[in-house]
Write a protein that holds these residues in place. Structure first.
Motif, short mmCIF file in Angstrom:
data_model
loop_
_atom_site.label_atom_id
_atom_site.label_comp_id
_atom_site.label_asym_id
_atom_site.label_seq_id
_atom_site.Cartn_x
_atom_site.Cartn_y
_atom_site.Cartn_z
N SER A 154 0.83 -1.20 0.00
CA SER A 154 0.00 0.00 0.00
C SER A 154 0.87 1.26 0.00
CB SER A 154 -0.91 -0.03 1.22
OG SER A 154 -1.79 1.06 1.20
N ILE A 155 1.97 1.23 0.75
CA ILE A 155 2.88 2.39 0.78
C ILE A 155 3.51 2.58 -0.61
CG2 ILE A 155 4.98 3.35 1.81
CD1 ILE A 155 4.35 1.76 4.33
N MET A 156 3.89 1.46 -1.26
CA MET A 156 4.47 1.54 -2.61
C MET A 156 3.52 2.24 -3.56
SD MET A 156 6.07 -2.23 -3.24
CE MET A 156 7.04 -1.91 -4.72
N ALA A 157 2.28 1.79 -3.58
CA ALA A 157 1.31 2.35 -4.52
C ALA A 157 1.06 3.82 -4.21
CB ALA A 157 0.00 1.56 -4.45
N ALA A 214 9.15 10.64 2.93
CA ALA A 214 8.59 11.10 4.21
C ALA A 214 7.24 10.42 4.48
CB ALA A 214 8.43 12.61 4.20
N ILE A 215 6.43 10.26 3.43
CA ILE A 215 5.15 9.55 3.59
C ILE A 215 5.41 8.13 4.09
CG2 ILE A 215 3.17 8.57 2.37
CD1 ILE A 215 3.16 10.93 0.55
N LEU A 224 10.75 0.60 16.54
CA LEU A 224 10.19 1.77 15.87
C LEU A 224 11.03 2.13 14.65
CD1 LEU A 224 8.00 3.92 16.07
CD2 LEU A 224 9.53 5.27 17.49
N SER A 225 12.36 2.15 14.82
CA SER A 225 13.24 2.56 13.72
C SER A 225 13.16 1.57 12.57
CB SER A 225 14.68 2.66 14.22
OG SER A 225 15.19 1.37 14.50
N VAL A 226 13.01 0.30 12.91
CA VAL A 226 12.95 -0.74 11.89
C VAL A 226 11.70 -0.57 11.00
CG1 VAL A 226 12.42 -3.18 11.66
CG2 VAL A 226 14.36 -2.48 13.03
N TYR A 227 10.55 -0.26 11.65
CA TYR A 227 9.33 -0.05 10.86
C TYR A 227 9.44 1.23 10.03
CZ TYR A 227 6.84 -3.91 12.93
OH TYR A 227 6.45 -5.17 13.30
N ALA A 228 10.06 2.27 10.61
CA ALA A 228 10.23 3.52 9.86
C ALA A 228 11.10 3.26 8.62
CB ALA A 228 10.86 4.59 10.74
N LEU A 229 12.19 2.51 8.81
CA LEU A 229 13.06 2.17 7.67
C LEU A 229 12.30 1.38 6.62
CD1 LEU A 229 16.48 1.25 9.33
CD2 LEU A 229 16.03 3.09 7.69
N SER A 230 11.50 0.41 7.08
CA SER A 230 10.73 -0.41 6.14
C SER A 230 9.77 0.47 5.34
CB SER A 230 9.98 -1.50 6.89
OG SER A 230 9.14 -2.20 6.01
N GLY A 231 9.16 1.46 6.03
CA GLY A 231 8.27 2.38 5.33
C GLY A 231 9.02 3.18 4.27
N ILE A 232 10.23 3.65 4.62
CA ILE A 232 11.03 4.44 3.68
C ILE A 232 11.44 3.57 2.48
CG2 ILE A 232 13.22 5.66 3.37
CD1 ILE A 232 12.98 6.50 6.34
N PHE A 233 11.89 2.35 2.76
CA PHE A 233 12.27 1.45 1.68
C PHE A 233 11.06 1.15 0.79
CE2 PHE A 233 16.08 0.21 4.22
CZ PHE A 233 17.01 0.47 3.23
N ALA A 234 9.89 0.98 1.41
CA ALA A 234 8.68 0.70 0.63
C ALA A 234 8.36 1.88 -0.29
CB ALA A 234 7.51 0.39 1.55
N ALA A 235 8.47 3.10 0.25
CA ALA A 235 8.19 4.29 -0.56
C ALA A 235 9.18 4.38 -1.71
CB ALA A 235 8.26 5.54 0.31
N PHE A 236 10.46 4.07 -1.43
CA PHE A 236 11.48 4.11 -2.47
C PHE A 236 11.20 3.02 -3.52
CE2 PHE A 236 15.81 3.37 -4.18
CZ PHE A 236 15.98 4.63 -4.73
N GLY A 237 10.82 1.85 -3.05
CA GLY A 237 10.46 0.77 -3.97
C GLY A 237 9.31 1.21 -4.88
N GLY A 238 8.38 1.98 -4.31
CA GLY A 238 7.26 2.51 -5.10
C GLY A 238 7.76 3.44 -6.19
#
Lengths: 300, 313
Positions: A54-57, A83-84, A194-208
């Protein structure tokens, strides 16, 4: 096993070995690869992130809409999208740690929220376009090597170095292995998670963004199913779902395996829905396989 | 009256609280939207609640045992598509198809249960993988709504017994059966014991693996039944019909006060949870809130609900 799959792929269809197909496979592997790097971190810490698709899209849709084909906007909007992703990951992490909630349900909730946000923003019809710089990230290449693959491997290498060489990396393993023991060793467990989930979110956004570059337009369902693919890649790569065991090396192999497998399904002339069935089977088989390897290892 | 409330409060404050919330929602709905008060809307609301309610019963039992079932959504789609896709309006096929579909539900549950209980796959991964397999299968079978059911079969979801929808009566019967199963039988006791502490349950001589398989079989059966219900309600099966049911059934169970850690809660709470979810959906539709905003609202509800019940370490 990767070698075996390469051979099987060639037998199923000789097209597989054509440089063009290999190039395509690597390109398709890289968006999955980037998000799998983030997923690996989360799983190593003992969690799971089902919100990455969902973050990717969401990142893909916003990139198309806000960049609107202008190269000058690539850098600011890239930062905005990351940032999203960080925000989504932060939400996942904060609820998971502060309220001690099971991550799979929290991240499913986040996925639904961001799904709603991008549909409300685009009213269901994504608009805008992807500028040429970002297109290069998704489609371009240096010789035979796609640009996106270089970035994926670079990210995996950096994160592997952090995991193995830095105190932060070792703490992620410690948290995943035994939370209570980690807590007593003076590790700030909630902050690590917390940092691990934030990183995963950033990687997901970048993957998007990588996927946006590959597709060339904003797609409301870009990356659909990638949460399962990423878990499959991580698990196939030998990272334990219980946390604390595994690493990026396995994930890179896992990503290539999953992508080649999907490619074989298509080259064999099977309908693409078969991919979903195959991936489901692969995840289950990998988890069962490693759980038996582990048990027989403990008995010895 | 006061002492009665005090007794309920002391016995199970969460349950009491949930029913108060349900009451408040109901009053809110009735006072803000005049369309809400029509007989048509209320019976519509009850029918919607039954769809969540059937699958919610199964999900409650799985969660009580300390597990989770994320495959119910795809299983519902598969069941609904097979029902209408094979029936194609032929009355002689109704009973064989009902048995076939419920049999598939049991089989899926059996597989989930075996993966979780005997092959030590974490429940959310086992059922997530199963969900992908089932969704892939149903999309292989059909990409758009398929076939049709008979008029007689539509009675299951749309029939009336006087003023009351038949489906609601059916749900109440199901509820009483499973309430009895959970509170008065060995299996029910075992489910609570396993969810409370699996190791202690095992040491007390409970056959943990058998009970776990049974729990997933029940959930698969109930999901297949929901698929039959939805096919009957709309007259046709849609390959994406069940999407979101896994998350909404889990939300309903959690709203009802059942702990995701297992061992605590029950169907009594899920009834209220299901009605609250159905009420929220109904109000949002009556107020003309777009489907996109509904996703955001539902996502927030999920997060608020899991955050509200803090799990102890």
């Amino acid at each position: 096993m990767l070698v075996a799959l390469f051979v099987v792929a060639g037998i199923v269809s000789p097209i597989f070995y054509r440089p063009q197909n290999i190039f395509n496979v690597l390109q398709q592997a890289s968006a999955l690869g980037v998000v799998s790097v983030g997923q690996t971190l989360v799983i190593l810490s003992g969690g799971i992130d089902l919100s990455i698709a969902s973050i990717m899209a969401t990142s893909c849709v916003f990139a198309a809409a806000l960049m609107a084909g202008k190269n000058s906007m690539v850098i600011p909007i890239t930062l905005f999208c990351l940032a999203i992703g960080a925000l989504a990951g932060f939400l996942n992490g904060i609820i998971t740690t502060r309220r001690n909630a099971p991550p799979f349900i929290v991240t499913l909730g986040t996925a639904l929220i961001f799904q709603g946000i991008r549909f409300v923003y685009t009213k269901g019809a994504p608009f805008g376009s992807i500028p040429s710089w970002l297109r290069f990230l998704g489609r371009g290449g240096i010789g035979f090597v796609p640009a996106s693959v270089i970035i994926f491997l670079f990210l995996a290498l950096v994160m592997e170095a952090i995991l193995q060489r830095s105190a932060y990396g070792r703490k992620i393993y410690a948290v995943g292995d035994n939370k209570v023991a980690a807590l007593y060793s003076g590790i700030n467990v909630p902050n690590i998670i917390l940092s691990v989930y934030a990183l995963s979110g950033i990687f997901a956004a970048f993957g998007g963004l990588v996927l946006a570059g590959y597709l060339g337009f904003g797609d409301n369902w870009a990356g659909k199913g990638y949460e399962l693919d990423a878990i499959a890649a991580v698990v196939v790569g030998g990272t334990s779902l219980a946390g604390g065991e595994g690493g990026m090396g396995g994930t890179v192999v896992g990503v290539l395996l999953i992508t080649i497998l999907s490619n074989i399904v298509l080259l064999a002339g099977l309908p693409y829905q078969f991919q979903q069935i195959v991936k489901g089977l692969v995840v289950a088989a990998a988890v069962i396989f490693y759980s038996f390897v582990k048990v027989s290892g403990e008995r010895r | 009256m006061v002492t009665l409330i005090q007794r309920i409060l002391r016995g199970n404050p969460t349950l009491f609280f949930v029913y108060v919330i349900l009451f408040v929602f109901f009053v809110f709905a009735a006072s803000t939207a005049p369309q809400f008060r029509t007989v048509y809307n209320i019976s519509n609301l009850l029918r919607q609640a039954v769809a969540f309610g059937i699958v919610g019963i199964g999900q409650t039992i799985v969660i009580l045992s300390g597990g989770i079932d994320l495959s119910v959504g795809s299983l519902i789609s598969l069941a609904a598509c097979l029902t209408s896709g094979i029936m194609i309006g032929n009355p002689t096929l109704v009973f064989p198809i009902v048995f076939l579909v419920l049999g598939i539900g049991v089989l899926v549950g059996l597989t989930n249960g075996t993966l979780v209980a005997y092959l030590r796959v974490p429940p959310f991964i086992a059922t997530l993988a199963m969900s992908a397999i089932l969704q892939g299968s149903v999309l292989l079978y059909t990409k758009k709504p398929v076939g049709g059911v008979t008029r007689g079969f539509m009675f299951f979801a749309n029939g009336q017994l006087g003023a009351i929808p038949f489906a609601f009566v059916f749900w109440v019967i199901l509820l009483s059966f499973f309430l009895f199963l959970l509170r008065r039988t060995g299996l029910g006791l075992h489910v609570y014991a396993i969810g409370g502490n699996q190791e202690i349950a095992r040491l007390s001589g409970i056959r943990v693996s058998v009970a776990k398989v049974a729990v997933y079989v029940i959930s698969g059966f109930m999901a297949a039944l929901t698929g039959l219900f939805l096919a009957s309600r709309l007259g046709i099966g849609d390959p994406l019909m069940g999407q979101g049911f896994e998350l909404e059934s889990i939300t309903a169970v959690l709203i009802g006060g059942t702990s995701l850690a297992g061992g605590k809660g029950g169907i009594e709470g899920t009834i209220a949870g299901v009605l609250i979810i159905a009420l929220i959906n109904n109000i949002l539709n009556l107020l003309g809130v777009s489907g996109f905003w509904q996703w955001i609202i539902k996502g927030i509800v999920v997060i608020v609900v899991v955050a509200a019940y803090k799990v102890k370490e």
